[in-house]
Write a protein that holds these residues in place. Structure first.
Motif, short mmCIF file in Angstrom:
data_model
loop_
_atom_site.label_atom_id
_atom_site.label_comp_id
_atom_site.label_asym_id
_atom_site.label_seq_id
_atom_site.Cartn_x
_atom_site.Cartn_y
_atom_site.Cartn_z
N THR A 170 23.02 34.39 20.56
CA THR A 170 23.77 33.28 19.81
C THR A 170 24.30 32.39 20.78
O THR A 170 24.32 32.56 21.96
N LYS B 272 16.38 21.82 5.15
CA LYS B 272 16.20 22.45 6.33
C LYS B 272 14.83 22.84 6.54
O LYS B 272 14.07 22.92 7.59
N LEU C 36 21.04 25.85 14.33
CA LEU C 36 22.22 25.89 13.49
C LEU C 36 23.01 24.79 13.75
O LEU C 36 22.96 24.07 14.85
N ASP D 175 23.96 24.23 -2.06
CA ASP D 175 23.71 24.81 -0.58
C ASP D 175 22.31 25.40 -0.75
O ASP D 175 21.71 25.19 0.48
N TYR E 153 24.38 17.88 10.36
CA TYR E 153 23.93 19.04 9.57
C TYR E 153 22.75 19.69 10.28
O TYR E 153 22.10 18.75 11.04
P1 FAD Z 1 24.15 23.82 7.82
O1 FAD Z 1 22.64 24.06 7.27
O2 FAD Z 1 23.98 22.14 8.32
O3 FAD Z 1 25.00 23.88 6.40
C1 FAD Z 1 26.36 23.68 6.91
C2 FAD Z 1 27.23 23.36 5.47
O4 FAD Z 1 26.94 22.14 5.02
C3 FAD Z 1 26.77 24.05 4.10
O5 FAD Z 1 27.90 24.30 3.49
C4 FAD Z 1 25.74 23.24 3.63
O6 FAD Z 1 25.57 23.51 1.97
C5 FAD Z 1 26.22 22.03 3.86
N1 FAD Z 1 25.09 21.03 3.99
C6 FAD Z 1 24.16 21.02 4.53
N2 FAD Z 1 23.40 19.96 4.44
C7 FAD Z 1 24.16 18.97 3.91
C8 FAD Z 1 23.54 17.82 3.66
N3 FAD Z 1 22.59 16.97 4.25
N4 FAD Z 1 24.78 17.08 2.88
C9 FAD Z 1 25.91 17.65 2.46
N5 FAD Z 1 26.11 19.05 2.73
C10 FAD Z 1 25.34 19.68 3.48
N6 FAD Z 1 27.06 29.73 14.74
C11 FAD Z 1 27.13 29.51 16.16
O7 FAD Z 1 28.13 28.70 16.37
N7 FAD Z 1 26.38 30.24 17.08
C12 FAD Z 1 25.41 30.97 16.67
O8 FAD Z 1 24.60 31.29 17.36
C13 FAD Z 1 25.12 30.94 15.36
N8 FAD Z 1 24.15 31.92 14.98
C14 FAD Z 1 24.07 32.15 13.49
C15 FAD Z 1 22.86 33.00 12.93
C16 FAD Z 1 22.74 33.29 11.89
C17 FAD Z 1 21.53 33.84 11.33
C18 FAD Z 1 23.50 32.69 10.91
C19 FAD Z 1 23.50 32.69 9.25
C20 FAD Z 1 24.82 31.89 11.39
C21 FAD Z 1 24.79 31.67 12.75
N9 FAD Z 1 26.02 30.80 12.99
C22 FAD Z 1 26.21 30.61 14.39
C23 FAD Z 1 27.01 30.47 12.20
C24 FAD Z 1 26.65 28.93 11.69
O9 FAD Z 1 26.70 27.89 12.71
C25 FAD Z 1 27.73 28.49 10.69
O10 FAD Z 1 27.58 29.19 9.45
C26 FAD Z 1 27.77 26.86 10.41
O11 FAD Z 1 29.11 26.88 9.49
C27 FAD Z 1 26.65 26.65 9.40
O12 FAD Z 1 25.54 26.40 10.14
P2 FAD Z 1 24.03 25.82 9.45
O13 FAD Z 1 23.14 25.89 10.41
O14 FAD Z 1 23.81 27.03 8.26
O15 FAD Z 1 24.61 24.52 8.81
#
Ligand code: FAD
Length: 282
Positions: free
Chosen positions: A40, A160, A97, A153, A117
């Protein structure tokens, strides 16, 4: 099941003692022959060096390793430099992420900054480095806590994948139906990549309840009540947790989950116990 069907996640250790403990953990877990280990990345990029160091150590030990990389609070220049560093070290797999900002930032305006995002990060990685990296993204069967709605969501998730992700790993959950439903909905939106199920072993009641509150994972009431009833009796917590999580994994695999991703929290025993029960070792 074969060794190609599961992966194991670590966080970068913060102290020399933690690094030594993780080495021991890795030797034990490597015996299971996972497809790769992921590492991570701290909120706001706070552990980039720790992530890189840990990934390089894993590779020197002869295993596949995938750094997590996050974009919130970062810039194109910083991310380009990180990607170059990973490429020059022969890293071919990333977990991409959005990330979360470190606590203490106060109210955050998610619309400011160069990346908002994760789909923008995936696009950027593809634009910068073509097909060099295999990219995994995150998925939320029980909905990301900041999402407007479950539909919104899953649509964001599909965006993505359209941006170029090769696969996904879910947030952990204890409700198999939420996963199957999410996968069905993603497939209806045209998502074809494998969606591996994230699995959190149960070892510590209060820690699990705290994490789950933050990340939006639901602990079924009966599981929570049972865990709380064991108090400090760690052995009972672990034995019950092992039963619950193994049964969940069996159901996921029987229902077609293409892989499992274990959130090891840098401990070997809980993940090993589940893999052994599932006969997952390669
Ligand atoms: P996104 O996919 O960008 O989504 C974030 C939010 O925005 C969601 O609510 C989505 O519905 C919304 N959204 C997405 N795109 C749009 C758009 N274009 N317009 C409007 N709304 C949108 N965190 C860390 O800091 N470090 C790590 O190493 C880490 N590893 C992880 C590994 C896994 C397998 C998972 C499941 C999570 C991990 N996380 C980590 C946590 C993650 O960074 C958080 O959950 C973060 O809040 C969302 O990241 P995401 O990449 O899912 O974001």
């Amino acid at each position: 099941m074969s060794h190609s069907d599961f992966s194991i996640e670590f966080y970068p250790p913060k102290t020399a003692e933690g690094a030594e403990k993780l080495r021991v953990t890795r030797v034990r877990l490597a015996a299971l022959n996972p497809k790769y280990f992921s590492v991570t990345f701290g909120a706001g990029g706070s552990t980039q060096q720790g992530t890189l160091d840990t990934v390089l150590e894993i590779r020197r030990e002869g295993h596949q390793a995938a750094p997590h990389i996050s974009c919130l609070g970062s810039s194109r220049d910083r991310l380009r430099a990180a990607l170059d560093e990973y490429r020059s070290n022969g890293i071919r797999r990333l977990v991409a992420l959005r990330g979360d900002l470190p606590s203490g930032y106060g109210a955050v305006d998610f619309s400011s900054g160069e990346f908002r995002y994760a789909n923008e990060l995936v696009e950027f990685i593809r634009a910068e480095s073509g097909d060099w990296f295999h990219i995994e993204v995150a998925a939320y069967p029980e909905m990301h806590p900041q999402a407007k709605s479950p539909l919104d969501d899953v649509q964001s998730f599909a965006r993505k994948v359209q941006a170029g992700a090769d696969g996904a790993i879910t947030q952990y959950f204890y409700n198999a139906d939420a996963y199957f439903r999410f996968v069905d909905e993603a497939r209806k939106l045209g998502v074809q990549v494998p969606i591996a199920a994230g699995v959190m072993p149960i070892t510590n009641t209060m820690q699990l309840l705290r994490f789950s509150e933050m990340c939006g994972a639901e602990i079924p009431r009966w599981v929570r009540l049972k865990l709380l009833s064991y108090g400090d009796d760690i052995e009972s917590i672990r034995a019950f947790g092992l039963d619950v999580v193994t049964a969940l994994c069996e159901r996921l695999l029987a229902g077609g989950a293409p892989g499992l991703h274990f959130y090891s929290l840098n401990q070997a025993a809980p993940t090993m116990a589940i893999c052994q029960r599932l006969k997952l070792q390669g």
